[in-house]
Each structure stands twice: as structure tokens, then as C-alpha cells.
Scaffold this motif. Structure first.
Motif: not given
Lengths: 125, 547
Positions: A13-14, A17, A87, A107-110, B285, B288-289, B292-293, B295-297, B299, B328, B332, B335-336, B339
């Protein structure tokens, strides 16, 4: 100018995206690898302009993949950008001694990926 | 007690005599004096009467046909119901043998026929009084025994609980924390032999270290430990082998052999903590994966490059985006924090200009403040002095931003938030005499300075204050507010978009710098968060003569 990006991530999925973002956002071509091993082979074969590499992968992880890419005469000149969770980046010393061009946060902005790459590598186009 | 009030008869007297004329005479004499009298002519009848309704006293004729007085008396004494009733024998004058026998079978006294009224009354009154006193004594004795039993049971209960408790418990003197007794769990946890701890003080043994939940001040020996007597405080416990256990402890004062002592009760949460942290790390963890998908979707969808959404569709997309962003941030933060707590993140100290940091933080929060219509005011007591501090600038910035963000979130529109800084130097605590100390213009309350004094051990440091006019923190939350997920109102995280971790992160940052963070707050009036950081490397404070 259309660039060729090698995208390396074990998460489908990553990858989808990031690929969409680069293709739609910048019209770049994207080559997909699902592991470090595959990335090394594809990089040597297709000579991408940049490798976007996930840090945390099962099997060969980001560190080892970078090491092998940089030790291979066919791939050592290709810039590598590591994608890591925000992190993880804050851990001191984790990435020391790594020959990479930049770190991108997940996460990144695609749709911003292409711009980020341009900026990180100083590509003017 | 056993005595009756005046309208009731003075006492209930049973008279047993086979001679009716004697009976009548005695009954009349006694009733005239206010006694209740039962008269019977047979020993057996008298026994039954005494068993059914025990009188206060029995007058018993010795010489009776059928069952004589001695036998009646023996039977009375053999029965628990009647055993304690005083028996006065009635005997013929001069019958010495009778009298001796009478005492032998349990009589208390005798009266002789013919009766002397005064003598009879005196003897009866005498024995009634004796009986009353005896009863009182018996009752008191029984009560005493009951109390002793109860005390014994309580002591046994305590001692059993002490010995067998799975929780470590110690008894120490209140004044200096000298250990008087510890239970087996205590020895097991600490790995100490009994003889090694008994008679020594907690401080000598160095048993306690300040834990991360010690807010606002770390422990400085036994005194501050006793003074900060909150239940279930977190601290670290040093075992004999040198390892540290995370504990919760409570102190309870008790009186012991005339000494004021404290009961120190401990809960070892080391393992719980470890699991908790491991769990947090793992979950974060794993979260997070997919994030990522996700948030990207969102966006990509929001960009409109994959086709256009209706207005409602866009609203829904906006909701999804806002909430995903929050999730998110939460991951963060967790985890922050994890750590930082586990020491995976180290701070990098460099000299920082404090004014710069404060200004940067204010710049970063200005738009949020504007939106909420809150004014941010930077108060610098002395513009000519710009203290430097050795610290990790990124971390300090993160902390100040967190504090500002809270202050804005919990203020109503039109409110003000002040940020102030001040160097506090040792001489401020003593006298301002020769002017060797730095800027103190009364901006910072004396209570705060004395707080600082209690932990700074007079090292120079920087005090940063963030003050708001918001809704304040209830007193019962003031201590807990720096712990994870301890928002004042559970709804806060939803309404205010916070994660419940901001202050815990602040505390970690401050403690990593060897500083302290605490809050003074008044409900409905506002809150003042104070951060004290040691200045570390000798800055130009004395040499440059700032004042």
C-alpha cells in the motif's frame, strides 16, 4: 524532464501511494522493488535517477541495502533517499556513517514527493 | 449499672424459711425499706424461683424440713444461673456450728433469730453493695479482656499482613527514616539480608531515587520523602545488587512503642512498566505502517487529481484527514515519549540563547493563538540580559511549544498567555547584598524561588514560566498532570485535539536536562507552569556582572 525512480518498500500500500504520487504529481516513471535484494538488481539493470528506500524491511534492511548499493560499481553513483518514520530519525547515531542523500519522513505527502526529491538532490527542472 | 432507679424496688430479695411467722416478719421489714420480696416456705420452691428469676440476694433459713438450707445453698452454688447470688443464712442465735457450715457451703453471711432490724438491714445492704461492686468489677474485667483480645487480634492481623504481604513493607522512624522492621517481601525485592538494613536509615542505604513521576521536586533524602506524602508516588528503588526497580510507594504514620514511625508500603511495578513500554513500542510501530498508507491516500484524494468529490464528499474527506492527522500525532507522541523514557534519545547540549528559543516558540504558535484569539506576551524582566543555557535547543523548543499549545487550548478567546524567563542565582536565596546576583525584579513569586531553592542546591539556573488565564487545573490533578494520558477531562483529547502526552513529554525533556517542571493552578483562574533548568557551564553571569 521525466525521471525514473526506484521505489523500495515491503508494504504494497505504501508503494502504491508513493507511486501514484510520483506519477500523477510529476509524471515520473516508477520502478518497484519489494526487497533490498530486488532493489540492488533493478538498480543495476535500469539505472534509476534516484532510489527511494524504506529503512525498516524484513530480511535485508535499509542499512545493508545502502551498503551493498554503494559497494557496487554499477549502482554506487545513484543517489539514495531513506524513508523513515519521524521518530526513528530522532534516534541519535542510528544513521551515522550512511552514504545517503537525504531522509524523508513517513508518513509522507505523496504529491509532494517529487518536489522533495528535487529539492534534496538539487534538480532544477 | 445494675442499680435500679428510685421508683423501682431497691433490690429483689428471695426469702426462704419454713416458718411463716418469720417470713412475714422479714417480708414486712424489707418491703417497708423499699425492697421487692418473694417469700417461699420450701427449699425446692425457692431453688426454682431463683433459677427462673434470679434475685439480687437470698435470705435462707438453715434449719428446714425436707431440704435444709445448706443443701439449698449447695444447689444454688452448683448452678451457673444462681451461683453468684449472695446467700445470707438465717440461724438460731448461738448456733455456731450452723454458722460455720453455712460459710463452708458458700453463704456470705448470717443473721440470727430473733432479728435485730438494723442488723438485718445493714447486713443485707452491705452484701447488696458488695454484689453490685462485684458485678461492676466483673463487667469491667470482661470488657478489659475483650479489649485485650481485640488488640491482640488486631496485632496478630497486622503482624500477619506485614509478614505475609506480597508487597514490600518497612517500618521506619519518622524523624530520620531509620529502619526498625522490614517484611520478607522487602528483603526479597531489595536482595538485602535483614541485618544489613535494620538500624540503618533509608538515606544511608540510598534506597530511594527520584522516579519520573516525582513531581514537582525530586526526593532529596528522607525528609522530602516524608514531606511529600502523597499515596502511590513513583520512585526508583536501589537493590543490593545495584539494579533499579520502579516502585510506587505510600507512607502512613503510625505510633509504635511511643515513637512516631511511618509505614512504608511499596508496590514493585518494574515488570508492569517494562511490559507497558514494550507494548507501547510494538503497537506504535504496527500502527505507523497503515497510517502511512492512510494519510497518503487521503492526501491523493484531497488533491482532486484522482477525480472530483462533491462538497459533501470533501467534507467527509476533511473529517477523515483531521482524524488521521490526530492519530498520527498520537502515535508520534507515544513513540517519542517511550524513546525518551527508555533513554534511546539523548539530548545534545549546546549553548542556546534563551530569548531566541522563546521567540521561536512564540512564532511557531502565533497562528494557533490568533485563531483562538489569544494574545501571547513575551515578558523579559531585563532586556539587556540574554541568558545562555546549555541545552538541546530542539528539545527545549518542543517543550515550550507544548506548554504554549496547552495554554492556548485551555484559554477562552480574548485571554492572554505570558511567557517569562529569569536567571535565578544562589545569592538571590540569601541576600541581594553585594549585587552579585542577577535580575530579580519581583516578576517571579517568592514561593517559586523557594521551590527552586529546595532542589537547585543553589546552582544557578534558568526559570521559564508560562502563565495563562484559562480554566485551571483541579487540585487533585495537579500532581498527575505530568503523567501520560492524564488529562483533566477525558473529553479534552477529543475537543482540544491533544494526545494526553504533551506534558509527559515536557517532563521528560526537562528531567533529561536535570531540571524540574511543576505547575501552580487555581481552578477558573489560570495556570502557571514553571520550568527550572540548570544553567550548566558557567555562563557570564558573575564575570560579566549582569544585574
Amino acid at each position: 524532464m521525466s525521471r525514473l525512480v526506484l521505489l523500495v518498500d515491503d508494504e504494497a500500500d505504501v508503494r502504491a501511494i508513493a507511486q501514484l504520487g510520483l506519477e500523477i504529481g510529476a509524471g515520473w516513471r516508477v520502478l518497484i522493488a519489494t526487497s533490498g535484494q530486488e532493489a540492488i538488481e533493478l538498480a543495476a539493470l535500469h539505472q534509476p535517477d534516484v532510489i527511494l528506500l524504506d529503512w525498516m524491511m524484513p530480511g535485508m534492511d535499509g542499512r545493508e541495502t545502502v551498503r551493498q548499493l554503494k559497494n557496487n560499481i554499477d549502482t554506487q553513483k545513484i543517489p539514495v533517499i531513506l524513508m523513515t518514520a519521524k521518530v526513528q530519525q530522532s534516534d541519535q547515531g542510528r544513521f551515522e556513517g550512511l552514504d545517503v542523500a537525504a531522509f524523508f519522513a513517513k508518513p509522507f505527502r505523496p504529491l509532494k514527493l517529487a518536489d522533495q526529491i528535487r529539492e534534496a538532490l538539487g534538480w532544477e527542472e | 449499672m445494675a442499680d435500679s432507679p428510685s421508683p423501682a424496688p431497691k433490690a429483689d430479695i428471695l426469702v426462704i424459711d419454713d416458718m411463716p411467722e418469720n417470713l412475714n416478719l422479714l417480708a414486712a421489714m424489707l418491703m417497708q425499706q423499699g425492697y421487692k420480696v418473694r417469700s417461699v416456705t420450701k427449699g425446692t420452691t425457692g431453688l426454682r424461683g431463683a433459677q427462673v428469676a434470679p434475685p439480687d440476694l437470698i435470705l435462707l433459713d438453715i434449719n428446714m424440713p425436707e431440704m435444709n438450707g445448706r443443701e439449698v445453698c449447695q444447689r444454688l452454688k452448683a448452678d451457673a444461673r444462681t451461683r453468684d447470688i449472695p446467700v445470707i443464712f438465717i440461724s438460731a442465735l448461738g448456733d455456731v456450728l450452723d454458722k460455720v457450715n453455712a460459710f463452708a457451703v458458700g453463704g456470705v453471711d448470717y443473721i440470727s433469730k430473733p432479728f435485730q432490724v438494723e442488723e438485718v438491714l445493714a447486713r443485707i445492704e452491705n452484701h447488696l453493695t458488695l454484689r453490685r461492686l462485684q458485678r461492676q468489677l466483673q463487667a469491667q474485667n470482661a470488657q478489659l479482656q475483650q479489649e485485650m483480645l481485640e488488640r491482640q487480634q488486631a496485632e496478630e492481623k497486622f503482624s500477619k499482613a506485614f509478614r505475609l504481604s506480597p508487597n514490600p513493607i518497612a517500618i521506619a522512624t519518622h524523624s530520620e527514616g531509620r529502619l526498625l522492621d522490614v517484611n520478607p517481601s522487602f528483603l526479597t525485592m531489595g536482595g538485602y539480608p535483614f541485618d544489613e538494613v535494620i538500624g540503618r536509615t533509608v538515606d544511608e542505604l540510598g534506597l530511594f531515587r527520584s522516579g519520573e513521576a516525582m513531581v514537582p521536586f525530586s526526593m532529596q533524602g528522607w525528609q522530602s520523602l516524608v514531606a511529600s506524602a502523597m499515596p502511590n508516588q513513583e520512585a526508583e528503588f536501589l537493590t543490593r545488587s545495584g539494579s533499579l526497580k520502579t516502585i510506587l510507594f505510600s507512607l502512613e504514620p503510625i505510633e509504635l512503642v511511643g515513637m512516631t514511625c511511618v509505614l512504608l508500603m511499596i508496590n514493585d511495578i518494574t515488570e508492569r512498566k517494562r511490559l507497558e513500554n514494550e507494548f507501547i513500542s510494538l503497537v506504535s510501530h504496527e500502527l505507523r505502517t497503515p497510517l502511512t498508507s492512510l494519510m497518503g491516500s487521503l492526501d491523493l484524494l484531497a488533491s482532486g487529481q484522482l477525480g472530483h468529490l462533491t462538497e459533501q464528499g470533501q467534507r467527509v474527506l476533511q473529517i477523515a484527514t483531521t482524524n488521521t492527522d490526530r492519530l498520527n500525532r498520537l502515535v508520534d507522541d507515544i513513540l517519542d515519549l517511550e524513546r525518551m523514557r527508555s533513554g534511546k534519545i539523548e539530548i545534545r547540549r549546546v549553548p542556546c540563547q534563551v530569548s531566541d528559543l522563546l521567540q521561536q516558540a512564540i512564532d511557531a504558535m502565533q497562528s494557533m493563538a490568533d485563531q483562538a484569539e489569544i494574545s501571547l506576551i513575551l515578558q523579559a524582566p531585563d532586556t539587556s540580559f540574554d541568558p545562555t543555557i546549555e541545552a538541546d535547543p530542539d528539545r527545549l523548543l518542543q517543550m515550550i511549544i507544548n506548554l504554549l499549545s496547552n495554554a492556548i487550548k485551555f484559554s477562552s478567546s480574548g485571554g492572554r498567555v505570558w511567557v517569562r524567563k529569569q536567571i535565578v542565582a544562589p545569592s538571590q536565596f540569601v541576600e541581594r547584598g553585594d549585587g552579585s546576583a542577577i535580575a530579580s525584579d519581583g516578576e517571579i513569586p517568592g514561593s517559586v524561588l523557594s521551590s527552586v531553592q529546595s532542589f537547585s542546591s543553589d546552582a544557578p539556573g534558568l526559570l521559564i514560566g508560562v502563565e495563562d488565564e484559562g480554566r485551571g487545573i483541579p487540585a487533585d490533578m495537579v500532581q498527575r498532570i505530568f503523567e501520560r494520558f492524564q488529562q483533566v477531562d477525558a473529553l479534552d483529547s477529543r475537543r482540544k485535539g491533544g494526545t494526553g502526552l504533551g506534558l509527559a513529554i515536557c517532563r521528560n525533556i526537562v528531567e533529561q536536562h536535570g531540571g524540574r517542571i511543576w505547575v501552580e493552578s487555581e481552578l477558573g483562574q489560570g495556570s502557571r507552569f514553571w520550568v527550572w533548568l540548570p544553567q550548566r557551564g558557567e555562563t557570564q553571569m558573575n564575570t560579566d556582572g549582569h544585574r
